[in-house]
Design an enzyme around this catalytic site. Sequence first.
Site, PDB file in Angstrom:
ATOM      1  N   ARG A 169       1.675 -33.138 -32.652  1.00 43.21           N
ATOM      2  CA  ARG A 169       1.639 -34.556 -33.015  1.00 43.21           C
ATOM      3  C   ARG A 169       2.401 -35.401 -31.998  1.00 43.21           C
ATOM      4  O   ARG A 169       2.206 -36.620 -31.913  1.00 43.21           O
ATOM      5  CB  ARG A 169       2.243 -34.705 -34.417  1.00 43.21           C
ATOM      6  CG  ARG A 169       1.777 -35.887 -35.184  1.00 43.21           C
ATOM      7  CD  ARG A 169       2.104 -35.738 -36.653  1.00 43.21           C
ATOM      8  NE  ARG A 169       3.468 -36.105 -36.960  1.00 43.21           N
ATOM      9  CZ  ARG A 169       3.939 -36.209 -38.213  1.00 43.21           C
ATOM     10  NH1 ARG A 169       3.155 -35.958 -39.242  1.00 43.21           N
ATOM     11  NH2 ARG A 169       5.173 -36.550 -38.441  1.00 43.21           N
ATOM     12  N   LYS A 184      12.124 -29.831 -27.593  1.00 42.84           N
ATOM     13  CA  LYS A 184      13.122 -28.926 -28.162  1.00 42.84           C
ATOM     14  C   LYS A 184      12.760 -28.665 -29.620  1.00 42.84           C
ATOM     15  O   LYS A 184      12.948 -29.509 -30.476  1.00 42.84           O
ATOM     16  CB  LYS A 184      14.523 -29.554 -28.100  1.00 42.84           C
ATOM     17  CG  LYS A 184      15.613 -28.542 -28.422  1.00 42.84           C
ATOM     18  CD  LYS A 184      16.868 -29.164 -28.970  1.00 42.84           C
ATOM     19  CE  LYS A 184      16.748 -29.555 -30.407  1.00 42.84           C
ATOM     20  NZ  LYS A 184      16.444 -28.456 -31.349  1.00 42.84           N
ATOM     21  N   GLU A 260      10.608 -40.099 -36.977  1.00 47.58           N
ATOM     22  CA  GLU A 260       9.930 -39.685 -38.213  1.00 47.58           C
ATOM     23  C   GLU A 260      10.993 -38.994 -39.043  1.00 47.58           C
ATOM     24  O   GLU A 260      11.353 -37.844 -38.773  1.00 47.58           O
ATOM     25  CB  GLU A 260       8.775 -38.719 -37.893  1.00 47.58           C
ATOM     26  CG  GLU A 260       7.662 -39.328 -37.060  1.00 47.58           C
ATOM     27  CD  GLU A 260       6.765 -40.271 -37.850  1.00 47.58           C
ATOM     28  OE1 GLU A 260       6.916 -40.374 -39.090  1.00 47.58           O
ATOM     29  OE2 GLU A 260       5.905 -40.922 -37.241  1.00 47.58           O
ATOM     30  N   ARG A 288       3.161 -27.858 -51.703  1.00 45.41           N
ATOM     31  CA  ARG A 288       2.721 -27.529 -50.348  1.00 45.41           C
ATOM     32  C   ARG A 288       3.965 -27.257 -49.507  1.00 45.41           C
ATOM     33  O   ARG A 288       4.979 -27.957 -49.622  1.00 45.41           O
ATOM     34  CB  ARG A 288       1.952 -28.716 -49.767  1.00 45.41           C
ATOM     35  CG  ARG A 288       1.192 -28.400 -48.510  1.00 45.41           C
ATOM     36  CD  ARG A 288       0.234 -29.549 -48.209  1.00 45.41           C
ATOM     37  NE  ARG A 288       0.957 -30.724 -47.757  1.00 45.41           N
ATOM     38  CZ  ARG A 288       1.040 -31.113 -46.493  1.00 45.41           C
ATOM     39  NH1 ARG A 288       0.433 -30.447 -45.550  1.00 45.41           N
ATOM     40  NH2 ARG A 288       1.711 -32.191 -46.165  1.00 45.41           N
ATOM     41  N   CYS A 294       8.452 -33.618 -45.565  1.00 42.22           N
ATOM     42  CA  CYS A 294       8.983 -34.978 -45.688  1.00 42.22           C
ATOM     43  C   CYS A 294       8.121 -35.774 -46.659  1.00 42.22           C
ATOM     44  O   CYS A 294       8.575 -36.724 -47.271  1.00 42.22           O
ATOM     45  CB  CYS A 294       9.007 -35.648 -44.329  1.00 42.22           C
ATOM     46  SG  CYS A 294       7.413 -35.570 -43.517  1.00 42.22           S
ATOM     47  N   GLU A 391      16.601 -35.833 -50.910  1.00 36.98           N
ATOM     48  CA  GLU A 391      15.390 -35.044 -50.656  1.00 36.98           C
ATOM     49  C   GLU A 391      15.627 -33.649 -51.218  1.00 36.98           C
ATOM     50  O   GLU A 391      16.581 -32.978 -50.817  1.00 36.98           O
ATOM     51  CB  GLU A 391      15.219 -34.887 -49.139  1.00 36.98           C
ATOM     52  CG  GLU A 391      14.236 -35.807 -48.520  1.00 36.98           C
ATOM     53  CD  GLU A 391      13.973 -35.454 -47.052  1.00 36.98           C
ATOM     54  OE1 GLU A 391      14.922 -35.291 -46.281  1.00 36.98           O
ATOM     55  OE2 GLU A 391      12.792 -35.363 -46.696  1.00 36.98           O
TER      56      GLU A 391
HETATM   57  P1  NAD Z   1      17.281 -31.826 -38.787  1.00 36.22           P
HETATM   58  O1  NAD Z   1      17.512 -33.287 -38.629  1.00 36.22           O
HETATM   59  O2  NAD Z   1      18.431 -30.975 -39.172  1.00 36.22           O
HETATM   60  O3  NAD Z   1      16.751 -31.208 -37.417  1.00 36.22           O
HETATM   61  C1  NAD Z   1      15.611 -31.707 -36.769  1.00 36.22           C
HETATM   62  C2  NAD Z   1      15.697 -31.339 -35.308  1.00 36.22           C
HETATM   63  O4  NAD Z   1      16.831 -31.989 -34.729  1.00 36.22           O
HETATM   64  C3  NAD Z   1      15.878 -29.850 -35.025  1.00 36.22           C
HETATM   65  O5  NAD Z   1      15.190 -29.533 -33.841  1.00 36.22           O
HETATM   66  C4  NAD Z   1      17.366 -29.734 -34.804  1.00 36.22           C
HETATM   67  O6  NAD Z   1      17.713 -28.628 -34.004  1.00 36.22           O
HETATM   68  C5  NAD Z   1      17.655 -31.025 -34.088  1.00 36.22           C
HETATM   69  N1  NAD Z   1      19.027 -31.514 -34.174  1.00 36.22           N
HETATM   70  C6  NAD Z   1      19.916 -31.358 -35.174  1.00 36.22           C
HETATM   71  N2  NAD Z   1      21.069 -31.980 -34.856  1.00 36.22           N
HETATM   72  C7  NAD Z   1      20.879 -32.536 -33.632  1.00 36.22           C
HETATM   73  C8  NAD Z   1      21.702 -33.314 -32.768  1.00 36.22           C
HETATM   74  N3  NAD Z   1      22.962 -33.650 -33.074  1.00 36.22           N
HETATM   75  N4  NAD Z   1      21.177 -33.720 -31.588  1.00 36.22           N
HETATM   76  C9  NAD Z   1      19.913 -33.397 -31.248  1.00 36.22           C
HETATM   77  N5  NAD Z   1      19.102 -32.656 -32.011  1.00 36.22           N
HETATM   78  C10 NAD Z   1      19.584 -32.240 -33.198  1.00 36.22           C
HETATM   79  O7  NAD Z   1      16.054 -31.688 -39.759  1.00 36.22           O
HETATM   80  P2  NAD Z   1      15.354 -30.343 -40.268  1.00 36.22           P
HETATM   81  O8  NAD Z   1      16.217 -29.751 -41.318  1.00 36.22           O
HETATM   82  O9  NAD Z   1      14.930 -29.498 -39.119  1.00 36.22           O
HETATM   83  O10 NAD Z   1      14.010 -30.939 -40.898  1.00 36.22           O
HETATM   84  C11 NAD Z   1      13.959 -31.439 -42.175  1.00 36.22           C
HETATM   85  C12 NAD Z   1      14.037 -32.954 -42.155  1.00 36.22           C
HETATM   86  O11 NAD Z   1      12.987 -33.450 -41.333  1.00 36.22           O
HETATM   87  C13 NAD Z   1      13.816 -33.564 -43.518  1.00 36.22           C
HETATM   88  O12 NAD Z   1      14.698 -34.647 -43.692  1.00 36.22           O
HETATM   89  C14 NAD Z   1      12.373 -34.056 -43.448  1.00 36.22           C
HETATM   90  O13 NAD Z   1      12.063 -35.106 -44.319  1.00 36.22           O
HETATM   91  C15 NAD Z   1      12.269 -34.464 -42.025  1.00 36.22           C
HETATM   92  N6  NAD Z   1      10.875 -34.472 -41.596  1.00 36.22           N
HETATM   93  C16 NAD Z   1      10.282 -35.688 -41.390  1.00 36.22           C
HETATM   94  C17 NAD Z   1       8.946 -35.745 -41.014  1.00 36.22           C
HETATM   95  C18 NAD Z   1       8.282 -37.073 -40.800  1.00 36.22           C
HETATM   96  O14 NAD Z   1       7.221 -37.082 -40.174  1.00 36.22           O
HETATM   97  N7  NAD Z   1       8.825 -38.185 -41.254  1.00 36.22           N
HETATM   98  C19 NAD Z   1       8.220 -34.570 -40.832  1.00 36.22           C
HETATM   99  C20 NAD Z   1       8.855 -33.343 -41.038  1.00 36.22           C
HETATM  100  C21 NAD Z   1      10.199 -33.323 -41.419  1.00 36.22           C
END
Ligand code: NAD
Length: 490
Positions: A169, A184, A260, A288, A294, A391
């Site tokens: 995407r 990353k 996102e 799902r 999200c 969430e």
């Molecule tokens: P997360 O924010 O912990 O991590 C997301 C990404 O960011 C990972 O690659 C992680 O390694 C990286 N990351 C974490 N801390 C960082 C930092 N300080 N600097 C740079 N990168 C960093 O989220 P997650 O647990 O992987 O995913 C779940 C979250 O993602 C939920 O809140 C979900 O709603 C959201 N999400 C949103 C969408 C959307 O399209 N809006 C889609 C999928 C997931």
Amino acid sequence: MTALTETDLLARVRSQLFIGGEWRDASDARTLDVRDPATNAVVKTIASATVEDGAAALDAAVDAFESWSRTPARERAELLRRAFDLLQERKEEFALLMTIEMGKPLAEARGEVVYGGEFLRWFSEEAAHVQGRYGANPEGTGRMIVSQHPVGPCYLITPWNFPLAMATRKIAPALAAGCTVVIKPAELTPLTTLYFAQLLQDAGLPDGVVNVITTSQSGAVSEPIIRDPRLRKLSFTGSTPVGVKLLEQAAGGVLRTSMELGGNAPFLVFDDADLDKAVEGAMAAKFRNIGQACTAANRFLVHRSVAEEFTRRVTERVQGMRVGRGTEEGVAIGPLIDDRAVAKAAALVSDAVSRGASVRTGGSAIQSEGTFFEPTVVSDVAAGSDILREEIFGPVLAIVPFDTEDEAVALANATEYGLVSYVFTENLARGQRMIERLETGMMGLNMGVVSNAAGPFGGWKSSGLGREGGAEGIHEYLQTKYTLTPNPFA
Ligand code: NAD
């Protein structure tokens, strides 16, 4: 064709960083372990990038930018189309890999290959359709040219819950627009992105156009990349708190950003809903991806006159769901991603119960090697419960009764998030009122799933900035230039 075994598949996935078209170890030879959440077993050990590796990846993306941005759109489109075709051939491999590293049931992983693949096809079509404008200024003294240009090298950060689709995407519109990228993936599920980079290489990707860094030090490696003045765009999918931190880092360089972020989707069932459709929609919107989306419905707001019937019917369906490793036949609920996710689901249920909610089914972690939580229904959840604010990111369906449309709208909008809302009503005028009244970037009207490569995916409020997919998606990676020239007849 005989199906690949898990061992053979994992052996095919590269375990190094992909920088400038080469596979290389981390500069300090550090590694990270990738686990199967269903068994907690380490399935592969891969390179963990350092700050220097991050810089090298950005160097490669910067070096490749000029040539890639000048590559004819049709050629960029054809690369994406070849990648789409190869993905269809490797569908089973990608599906199995996602089930191994992320835990989703195999049938859903196959669905993600279809969904994720559509971004390659969609943006291969969009690449050749970027256009500008030419026209006279109103005074007649000049000619105005409006042109579109790739924004430059991009940094893409993706979450663990949709390992393929979150990558395609972002990569597909970036490449379609003429941008180069460093991506990353999440450290919990990096294998799918590595395997996708191998696919792109097979499709003819020029060196440096896509670079992949996997790391257990996301913050330390990412910050210097984001602060580097050569970077021109940050696209992040993940949690809102991390998104806010990255926006602060991006502010220094006035970086273009797409965010996102998290959601807290309301799922409204009115008294005039078709309950068959509402129950079907609820199962899809909630369960799902084991509730780890999200877009997962977080709060089921159900009109009091149908609340008991709706609760009884979803409970019956949930009791029939099989829990297990996603590779097993008939499994609908795989493991949660890790221990923290299980502890969070348990804490949210227990907080709701302490405030008066009833557990209709499930409610507990399952003792096993993996990180499983029972599919759960809780009803009569009281205002102020944590489960309505946070969430859930797990297979817990929380039901709140309401009495009037105004009350339902107020409850639905009472959140800092605004990603998606689901509305079930057979009353057209009420459906239209919901389109106007709900503070949400997306809406499922009598539908439990909205994701589609042709739709502009994204949120309002703290759910984010920008859109992925649709006609809007490529513009996240383009910048506009307006040029004024004299009237050639003057
Ligand atoms: P997360 O924010 O912990 O991590 C997301 C990404 O960011 C990972 O690659 C992680 O390694 C990286 N990351 C974490 N801390 C960082 C930092 N300080 N600097 C740079 N990168 C960093 O989220 P997650 O647990 O992987 O995913 C779940 C979250 O993602 C939920 O809140 C979900 O709603 C959201 N999400 C949103 C969408 C959307 O399209 N809006 C889609 C999928 C997931």
